[in-house]
Design a protein around this motif. Sequence first.
Motif, PDB file in Angstrom:
ATOM      1  N   GLU A  23       0.801  -1.253  -0.257  1.00  0.00           N
ATOM      2  CA  GLU A  23      -0.058  -0.083  -0.048  1.00  0.00           C
ATOM      3  C   GLU A  23       0.967   1.309   0.042  1.00  0.00           C
ATOM      4  N   LEU A  24       2.002   1.229   0.639  1.00  0.00           N
ATOM      5  CA  LEU A  24       2.655   2.479   1.044  1.00  0.00           C
ATOM      6  C   LEU A  24       3.481   2.606  -0.239  1.00  0.00           C
ATOM      7  N   LEU A  25       3.916   1.483  -0.997  1.00  0.00           N
ATOM      8  CA  LEU A  25       4.665   1.647  -2.493  1.00  0.00           C
ATOM      9  C   LEU A  25       3.783   2.438  -3.483  1.00  0.00           C
ATOM     10  N   GLY A  26       2.470   2.019  -3.391  1.00  0.00           N
ATOM     11  CA  GLY A  26       1.439   2.823  -4.121  1.00  0.00           C
ATOM     12  C   GLY A  26       1.205   4.052  -4.022  1.00  0.00           C
ATOM     13  N   HIS A  27       1.222   4.280  -2.738  1.00  0.00           N
ATOM     14  CA  HIS A  27       0.787   5.760  -2.287  1.00  0.00           C
ATOM     15  C   HIS A  27       2.181   6.736  -2.621  1.00  0.00           C
ATOM     16  N   ALA A  28       3.237   6.093  -2.509  1.00  0.00           N
ATOM     17  CA  ALA A  28       4.417   6.839  -2.933  1.00  0.00           C
ATOM     18  C   ALA A  28       4.587   7.079  -4.172  1.00  0.00           C
ATOM     19  N   ALA A  29       4.404   6.183  -5.013  1.00  0.00           N
ATOM     20  CA  ALA A  29       4.235   6.327  -6.680  1.00  0.00           C
ATOM     21  C   ALA A  29       3.181   7.568  -6.855  1.00  0.00           C
ATOM     22  N   GLY A  72       6.433  11.955  23.496  1.00  0.00           N
ATOM     23  CA  GLY A  72       7.496  11.095  22.840  1.00  0.00           C
ATOM     24  C   GLY A  72       8.751  10.719  23.453  1.00  0.00           C
ATOM     25  N   ARG A  73       9.174   9.654  23.924  1.00  0.00           N
ATOM     26  CA  ARG A  73      10.435   9.674  24.619  1.00  0.00           C
ATOM     27  C   ARG A  73      11.470   8.897  23.531  1.00  0.00           C
ATOM     28  N   TYR A  74      12.707   9.378  23.743  1.00  0.00           N
ATOM     29  CA  TYR A  74      13.662   9.046  22.929  1.00  0.00           C
ATOM     30  C   TYR A  74      15.001   8.296  23.690  1.00  0.00           C
ATOM     31  N   PHE A  75      15.513   7.314  23.614  1.00  0.00           N
ATOM     32  CA  PHE A  75      16.811   6.857  24.381  1.00  0.00           C
ATOM     33  C   PHE A  75      17.966   7.147  22.988  1.00  0.00           C
ATOM     34  N   THR A  76      19.020   7.291  23.573  1.00  0.00           N
ATOM     35  CA  THR A  76      20.096   7.004  22.678  1.00  0.00           C
ATOM     36  C   THR A  76      20.936   6.023  22.797  1.00  0.00           C
ATOM     37  N   LEU A  77      21.706   5.509  22.014  1.00  0.00           N
ATOM     38  CA  LEU A  77      22.492   4.212  21.998  1.00  0.00           C
ATOM     39  C   LEU A  77      23.890   4.716  22.237  1.00  0.00           C
ATOM     40  N   SER A  78      24.743   3.794  23.081  1.00  0.00           N
ATOM     41  CA  SER A  78      26.032   4.132  23.270  1.00  0.00           C
ATOM     42  C   SER A  78      27.065   4.469  22.452  1.00  0.00           C
ATOM     43  N   SER A  79      28.204   4.838  22.590  1.00  0.00           N
ATOM     44  CA  SER A  79      28.913   5.310  21.347  1.00  0.00           C
ATOM     45  C   SER A  79      29.697   4.290  20.494  1.00  0.00           C
ATOM     46  N   LYS A  80      29.434   2.958  21.234  1.00  0.00           N
ATOM     47  CA  LYS A  80      29.671   1.692  20.572  1.00  0.00           C
ATOM     48  C   LYS A  80      28.953   1.552  19.164  1.00  0.00           C
ATOM     49  N   TYR A  81      27.608   1.852  19.075  1.00  0.00           N
ATOM     50  CA  TYR A  81      26.931   1.953  18.008  1.00  0.00           C
ATOM     51  C   TYR A  81      27.104   3.423  17.253  1.00  0.00           C
ATOM     52  N   LYS A  82      27.908   4.087  17.358  1.00  0.00           N
ATOM     53  CA  LYS A  82      28.071   5.498  16.380  1.00  0.00           C
ATOM     54  C   LYS A  82      28.847   4.788  15.136  1.00  0.00           C
ATOM     55  N   GLY A  83      27.954   5.246  13.938  1.00  0.00           N
ATOM     56  CA  GLY A  83      28.359   4.745  12.820  1.00  0.00           C
ATOM     57  C   GLY A  83      27.637   3.536  12.442  1.00  0.00           C
ATOM     58  N   GLN A  84      27.122   2.735  13.208  1.00  0.00           N
ATOM     59  CA  GLN A  84      26.573   1.513  12.994  1.00  0.00           C
ATOM     60  C   GLN A  84      25.330   1.385  12.090  1.00  0.00           C
ATOM     61  N   PHE A  85      24.667   2.665  11.797  1.00  0.00           N
ATOM     62  CA  PHE A  85      23.529   2.631  10.964  1.00  0.00           C
ATOM     63  C   PHE A  85      23.967   3.784   9.986  1.00  0.00           C
ATOM     64  N   ARG A  86      23.583   3.363   8.718  1.00  0.00           N
ATOM     65  CA  ARG A  86      23.961   4.477   7.738  1.00  0.00           C
ATOM     66  C   ARG A  86      22.595   5.287   7.271  1.00  0.00           C
ATOM     67  N   SER A  87      21.442   4.503   7.363  1.00  0.00           N
ATOM     68  CA  SER A  87      20.275   5.345   7.165  1.00  0.00           C
ATOM     69  C   SER A  87      19.280   5.200   8.371  1.00  0.00           C
ATOM     70  N   LEU A  88      18.216   5.859   8.282  1.00  0.00           N
ATOM     71  CA  LEU A  88      17.183   5.661   9.101  1.00  0.00           C
ATOM     72  C   LEU A  88      16.312   4.448   9.006  1.00  0.00           C
ATOM     73  N   VAL A  89      15.785   3.750   9.958  1.00  0.00           N
ATOM     74  CA  VAL A  89      15.061   2.625   9.979  1.00  0.00           C
ATOM     75  C   VAL A  89      13.854   2.682  10.703  1.00  0.00           C
ATOM     76  N   TYR A  90      12.646   2.473   9.965  1.00  0.00           N
ATOM     77  CA  TYR A  90      11.497   2.649  10.773  1.00  0.00           C
ATOM     78  C   TYR A  90      10.496   1.261  10.386  1.00  0.00           C
ATOM     79  N   PRO A  91       9.941   0.989  11.504  1.00  0.00           N
ATOM     80  CA  PRO A  91       9.056  -0.424  11.451  1.00  0.00           C
ATOM     81  C   PRO A  91       7.672   0.509  10.538  1.00  0.00           C
ATOM     82  N   VAL A  92       6.913  -0.563  10.382  1.00  0.00           N
ATOM     83  CA  VAL A  92       5.677  -0.096   9.660  1.00  0.00           C
ATOM     84  C   VAL A  92       5.005   0.712  10.694  1.00  0.00           C
TER      85      VAL A  92
END
Length: 371
Positions: free
Chosen positions: A107-113, A230-250
């Motif tokens: 559905e989201l693919l069709g909406h984006a198109a 809306g509450r946010y947690f931060t990840l430890s410095s060990k994870y710095k650079g471990q994600f290149r893009s944003l990641v969202y669940p549905v």
Amino acid sequence: MTPDLECDDLVIGAGVIGLAIGRECAQKGRSTIIVEQHAQFGQETSSRNSEVIHSGIYYPVESLKTRFCLAGRENLYSYCTQKGIAHVQTGKYVIATSPEESAYLDELLGHAAQLGVPVQRMTGAEIQKHESLVRCCDGLFFPRTGIVDSHQLMQALESDFESAGGLLGYRHSVESAQRNPKGFLLELKSPGGPISARCERLINAAGLGAAVLSNSLLQTQRYEHRFCRGRYFTLSSKYKGQFRSLVYPVPQKDGLGVHVTIDCEAQVRLGPDVDWIEENTYPALQQHYDCDWDAVLPQFLTAVRKYCPALEDGALAPGLIGIRPKLFIDGKQHSDFFIESVDGYTHLLGIESPGLTSALAIAPHAASLQA
């Protein structure tokens, strides 16, 4: 009695929306004042969010959120490049962890198109090659999503506003506002004592407090902001650079789910969750900028481990808390932005996500009303 201040346009609120509108008015040659109750810009919604430049894929085609997000995204990228504001076009994955969620992706693919938003369908294995910590069935990649340094953005808007001759009064709050034959007369509370101001046009961009102001000035009770934390947690410095893009669940009920975002220094943040606040009065909100973080932690770990199972127990540290204004009109929820102008008074209500992305498209629209 002559007021202490007179101007063409007076804007209430120096969040990203108020600053952008004030800048637009001043650059059109109108004498413009912005008043802000806090000691500096963006102390509420504008500085307590994911700092995401959104693609504009989640909202109805004809909505103001879609209209202003799509235009605002391109305006924002251009403005950041022009002004040297820190930003990164990271791209975003929206991922499915079950066949039912994969059906939503169709559905989201069709909406984006339909919207003309660039998107790419990817398998779980393809996504894992790019994001090694992510496990999913499949997903969509939206390359035009990004991140921005919201402080630098607001700093640039403030500078543009003042360079165009605008006057910005911090620690100035509106005590009362009423119409008069020449526009509006306001009584302001300031560090130096009460100040009166008269303006031709009054623009209410007060964010969390905007509905209360509108009801007072318009002598109505039609408008109500109910508040969602809306509450946010931060990840430890060990994870710095471990994600290149944003990641969202549905998307989840009432929100987009606990997702992974990064900042311009590659630090990783998780959130937000959805936590409705019982108190619906603006002055009572300050107490909700803290919480029992230990009590919230397990639900965050459960949500994120659904697609990042290797996330370690001790990786999360308390981050920030933001509050979103959910608009109700005549008791019914209004899920879109609400921008209305009546006899020289313009108000902007329900400005939550994607407000930051939309700011540079909302501003010329709001500034043109009743001009």
